[in-house]
Design a protein around this motif. Structure first.
Motif, PDB file in Angstrom:
ATOM      1  N   ILE A 140      -5.300  -5.636   5.068  1.00  0.00           N
ATOM      2  CA  ILE A 140      -5.191  -4.298   5.968  1.00  0.00           C
ATOM      3  C   ILE A 140      -4.384  -4.783   7.360  1.00  0.00           C
ATOM      4  O   ILE A 140      -4.882  -5.384   8.070  1.00  0.00           O
ATOM      5  CB  ILE A 140      -6.610  -4.162   6.035  1.00  0.00           C
ATOM      6  N   VAL A 182      -2.124  -0.987   3.779  1.00  0.00           N
ATOM      7  CA  VAL A 182      -2.799  -1.763   2.837  1.00  0.00           C
ATOM      8  C   VAL A 182      -1.784  -2.479   1.571  1.00  0.00           C
ATOM      9  O   VAL A 182      -1.295  -1.592   0.888  1.00  0.00           O
ATOM     10  CB  VAL A 182      -4.069  -1.061   2.183  1.00  0.00           C
ATOM     11  N   SER A 239      -9.568  -7.666   3.720  1.00  0.00           N
ATOM     12  CA  SER A 239     -10.717  -6.828   3.477  1.00  0.00           C
ATOM     13  C   SER A 239     -11.992  -7.467   2.903  1.00  0.00           C
ATOM     14  O   SER A 239     -11.938  -8.434   2.378  1.00  0.00           O
ATOM     15  CB  SER A 239     -10.488  -5.574   2.438  1.00  0.00           C
TER      16      SER A 239
END
Length: 252
Positions: free
Chosen positions: A41, A82, A113
């Motif tokens: 991310i 992402v 993540s």
């Protein structure tokens, strides 16, 4: 002599079989490809459009130079970008490459993540064992659970029937084994194991897969379908619906 030379040429120039070609084209065992790979991310420190983030990252980082395969990319809210690789090793390599780039490191926050562990529930009779004892029994009494597997008890709950529900989290390798055997030995018991599904339900429209804080639908009564709260439904309607639901549960 000529025939012998021709036969030697045929032996050295044989066409490879289909099985040999497919065998050589398969990925090596050292390259572990898994779907359970954390995503990277990338979030900007200032407010900007996610397409701007995407363009800057793609213009700065070249996956070919660091030998990383990208499974998917997507933009998110607040300018986030992402990235998901096909291996955990590739994800770590790409994250390090992004972090050490001075231009990107000062402008973006970069992190992996957090992967959620599969959740299970074990049904037992009322037991006096604590969490640590239950975890130890699960690991030692069940032959299909190996040393690399993992079961962590989160909490326990007593139900009206006198039985007890043990809620736990497990690793991605342990979960399919538990779902395959559907039973686990804990102490003197052989206990059923279920997947712990937690599907949110909206209190406004009573649909599934979202909460009332994110609901954009109109107010709906679960008993009569009217545009009012369930507490305001007529008593006879509520009793009829409740009786039907009880009858369905008995048939199941």
């Amino acid at each position: 002599m000529l025939e012998e030379e021709l036969n030697k040429l045929k032996e050295t120039h044989t066409t490879p079989s289909y099985s040999s070609v497919t065998k050589n084209s398969q990925p090596s065992q050292n390259q572990k490809i898994t779907n359970n790979v954390p995503a990277i991310i990338i979030k900007p420190t200032i407010t900007q459009d996610s397409q701007v983030t995407k363009k800057e990252i793609q213009d700065t980082i070249d996956p070919k130079k660091i030998n990383v395969s990208i499974n998917s990319i997507q933009t998110s809210k607040h300018g986030c970008f992402v990235i998901k690789c096909n291996t955990e090793e590739g994800a770590n390599k790409l994250m390090k490459e992004t972090q050490k780039n001075k231009k990107l490191g000062e402008k973006y926050g970069i992190k992996l993540s957090q992967m959620k562990k599969p959740r299970i529930k074990i049904i037992t009779s009322s037991t006096t064992m604590n969490k640590e004892e239950i975890e130890e029994c699960s690991m030692k009494q069940n032959q299909f659970i190996g040393p690399d597997d993992d079961i962590n008890v989160t909490f326990m709950k007593q139900i009206n029937s006198g039985k007890q529900i043990i809620f736990a989290e497990c690793s991605g390798t342990t979960f399919p084994k538990l779902m395959n055997f559907k039973r686990i030995y804990v102490g003197w018991e052989r206990c059923p194991v279920y997947e712990d599904l937690n599907i949110p339900r909206c209190k406004t429209c009573h649909a599934y897969d979202h909460k009332d804080t994110n609901c954009r639908n109109k107010l709906t009564c679960p008993y009569c379908g009217g545009e009012h709260r369930s507490i305001n439904a007529q008593r006879n309607t509520r009793s009829v619906v409740t009786a039907k639901n009880r009858w369905k549960n008995l048939q199941i």
